[in-house]
Design an enzyme around this catalytic site. Structure first.
Site, PDB file in Angstrom:
ATOM      1  N   LYS A  47     -12.356  -1.570   6.610  1.00  0.00           N
ATOM      2  CA  LYS A  47     -11.446  -2.764   7.489  1.00  0.00           C
ATOM      3  C   LYS A  47     -12.070  -2.507   9.093  1.00  0.00           C
ATOM      4  O   LYS A  47     -12.523  -3.384   9.561  1.00  0.00           O
ATOM      5  CB  LYS A  47      -9.870  -2.025   7.405  1.00  0.00           C
ATOM      6  N   TRP A  93       0.946  -1.216  -0.051  1.00  0.00           N
ATOM      7  CA  TRP A  93       0.061  -0.005   0.088  1.00  0.00           C
ATOM      8  C   TRP A  93       0.947   1.354  -0.126  1.00  0.00           C
ATOM      9  O   TRP A  93       0.528   2.135  -0.606  1.00  0.00           O
ATOM     10  CB  TRP A  93      -0.995   0.101   1.252  1.00  0.00           C
ATOM     11  N   ASP A 127      -1.804   6.948   6.347  1.00  0.00           N
ATOM     12  CA  ASP A 127      -2.831   5.875   5.978  1.00  0.00           C
ATOM     13  C   ASP A 127      -3.087   4.951   6.983  1.00  0.00           C
ATOM     14  O   ASP A 127      -2.293   4.029   7.297  1.00  0.00           O
ATOM     15  CB  ASP A 127      -2.266   5.274   4.673  1.00  0.00           C
TER      16      ASP A 127
HETATM   17  C1  PLP Z   1      -7.083  -1.711   1.923  1.00  0.00           C
HETATM   18  C2  PLP Z   1      -5.938  -0.542   2.042  1.00  0.00           C
HETATM   19  C3  PLP Z   1      -5.942   0.279   1.207  1.00  0.00           C
HETATM   20  C4  PLP Z   1      -6.889   0.540   0.076  1.00  0.00           C
HETATM   21  O1  PLP Z   1      -8.145   0.899   0.110  1.00  0.00           O
HETATM   22  P1  PLP Z   1      -9.399   1.088  -1.048  1.00  0.00           P
HETATM   23  O2  PLP Z   1     -10.414   1.432  -0.094  1.00  0.00           O
HETATM   24  O3  PLP Z   1      -9.558  -0.266  -1.417  1.00  0.00           O
HETATM   25  O4  PLP Z   1      -8.697   2.083  -1.858  1.00  0.00           O
HETATM   26  C5  PLP Z   1      -5.114   1.426   1.210  1.00  0.00           C
HETATM   27  N1  PLP Z   1      -4.260   1.401   2.375  1.00  0.00           N
HETATM   28  C6  PLP Z   1      -4.303   0.275   3.204  1.00  0.00           C
HETATM   29  C7  PLP Z   1      -3.132   0.460   4.531  1.00  0.00           C
HETATM   30  C8  PLP Z   1      -5.385  -0.596   3.338  1.00  0.00           C
HETATM   31  O5  PLP Z   1      -5.403  -1.602   4.197  1.00  0.00           O
END
Ligand code: PLP
Length: 360
Positions: free
Chosen positions: A196, A103, A172
């Protein structure tokens, strides 16, 4: 309905109470005579839902609305990979990223389209089986970007590195927001896809310091400008109404459980159950994260030394009601995601299964 133990990494498990209330809301929102799916986003019902979710989120993050703006956007965390540099990076500046997995790699790739990117610390040489051991930031960085929990690789920053005074710090936090003890006030911008640990897919939260807003150029497209969204009272266009509603219910659930500190303790117990079972059988299991202190409490990644037994392992787990355990294709093996809503009982079922399977 017999619920499975849902170890999926995202979209992920939600509490039954939340699903029940959400399903009632689909039929009728309170006594309004309309479904949550039918209400206008400028009406007072939605306004209350939006404010409530926003207030709970700030309260749980221990942040003040005087300092921070909260936006509920579409596009996923992936859109933030581009939106962050679009708003805060230019061709004459350099942003600094901690590169800790797939990511962060995607986030950097987007940032390179807007300006300079420097890797301030990386564990790529170790195939991300740990966090970086060292890092270096410069005082003139446009911003520093960190991924607090690496969902795919199974590492998590317990303490995040210090950045130089005056440098904006962006995170993030998609896969561990409100799932660990973290001082969010150290960050200038935090974003997280809800699917998540916060709610259903469809909404991404962005919490950013209001002091950043005046620095955003007015030349960027309105829909991607944090400043435009903020100026429009966080309702520039139609938000993902249903996703915000369910996220709000889930935040209410989190508070009813005793808040972040209670759930974090629960999360530690769940993770300990599983890691202890894995560590008890080094001849059978290989946790993919090589530094114990870097192991994630949210996503536990491991392999079977005997890969011939993988299918057997999965089908045995399925027979016991466990699903979503297959690892990400880039890491292989297995991944058990133990987000806030994942029940302790399910972690115990997995730990018992790990021990029994190893004994066979
Ligand atoms: C799942 C995830 C993403 C991507 O998320 P989307 O909503 O599918 O774009 C980005 N960063 C992390 C740490 C993730 O776990």
């Amino acid at each position: 309905m017999k619920r499975i133990y849902n170890f999926n990494s995202g979209p992920a498990v939600l509490p039954v109470e939340v699903l029940e209330e959400a399903s009632r809301g689909v039929l009728e929102l309170g006594r309004s005579g309309v479904s949550i799916l039918e209400i206008g986003h400028r009406g007072k019902d939605y306004e209350a839902i939006h404010q409530d979710a926003r207030d709970r989120l700030l309260r749980l993050m221990n942040l003040s609305e005087l300092d921070y703006e909260v936006l509920f956007l579409g596009g996923g965390a992936s859109m933030q990979f581009a939106m962050v540099p679009l708003n805060f990076l230019s061709s004459d500046r350099t942003a600094e990223y901690l590169h800790t997995g797939e990511w962060s790699g995607k986030a950097m790739a987007e940032a390179r389209k807007f300006g300079g990117v420097r890797v301030a610390g990386s564990s790529e040489a170790d195939r991300f089986d740990r966090l970086p051991m060292e890092w270096k930031f410069s005082p003139d960085a446009a911003y520093v970007h960190i991924t607090t929990n690496n969902t795919i690789e199974g590492t998590q920053w317990k303490d995040t590195p210090e950045v130089p005074a005056g440098v904006a710090y962006f995170a993030d936090a998609s896969s561990d927001i409100l799932g660990v003890e973290r001082d969010y006030s150290r960050f200038d911008l935090i974003y997280a896809g809800a699917q998540k640990n916060l709610g259903p897919a469809g909404v991404t939260v962005v919490v950013l310091k209001k002091s950043l807003l005046p620095k955003i150029p007015s030349t960027i497209p309105s829909i991607w400008s944090y400043a435009v969204h903020s100026k429009a009272g966080a309702l520039y266009n139609t938000p993902p109404v249903f996703a915000v509603y369910v996220m709000g219910l889930n935040l209410k659930w989190l508070e009813s459980q005793g808040g972040v500190s209670e759930v974090v303790q629960r999360n530690s117990r769940k993770a300990a159950l599983v890691y202890e079972a894995l560590d008890a059988f080094p001849g059978v299991y290989e946790p993919t994260v090589k530094v114990k202190e870097h192991r994630s409490a949210m996503n536990i990644t491991f392999r079977l030394l005997d890969t011939n037994r993988e299918a057997d392992f999965l089908s045995g787990a399925q027979a016991l009601g466990m699903d979503g355990l297959k690892g990400h294709r880039s890491v292989g093996g297995f991944r058990a995601s133990l987000y806030n809503a994942f029940p302790e009982e399910g972690a115990q079922v997995l730990a018992d299964y790990l021990r029994r399977f190893a004994g066979r």
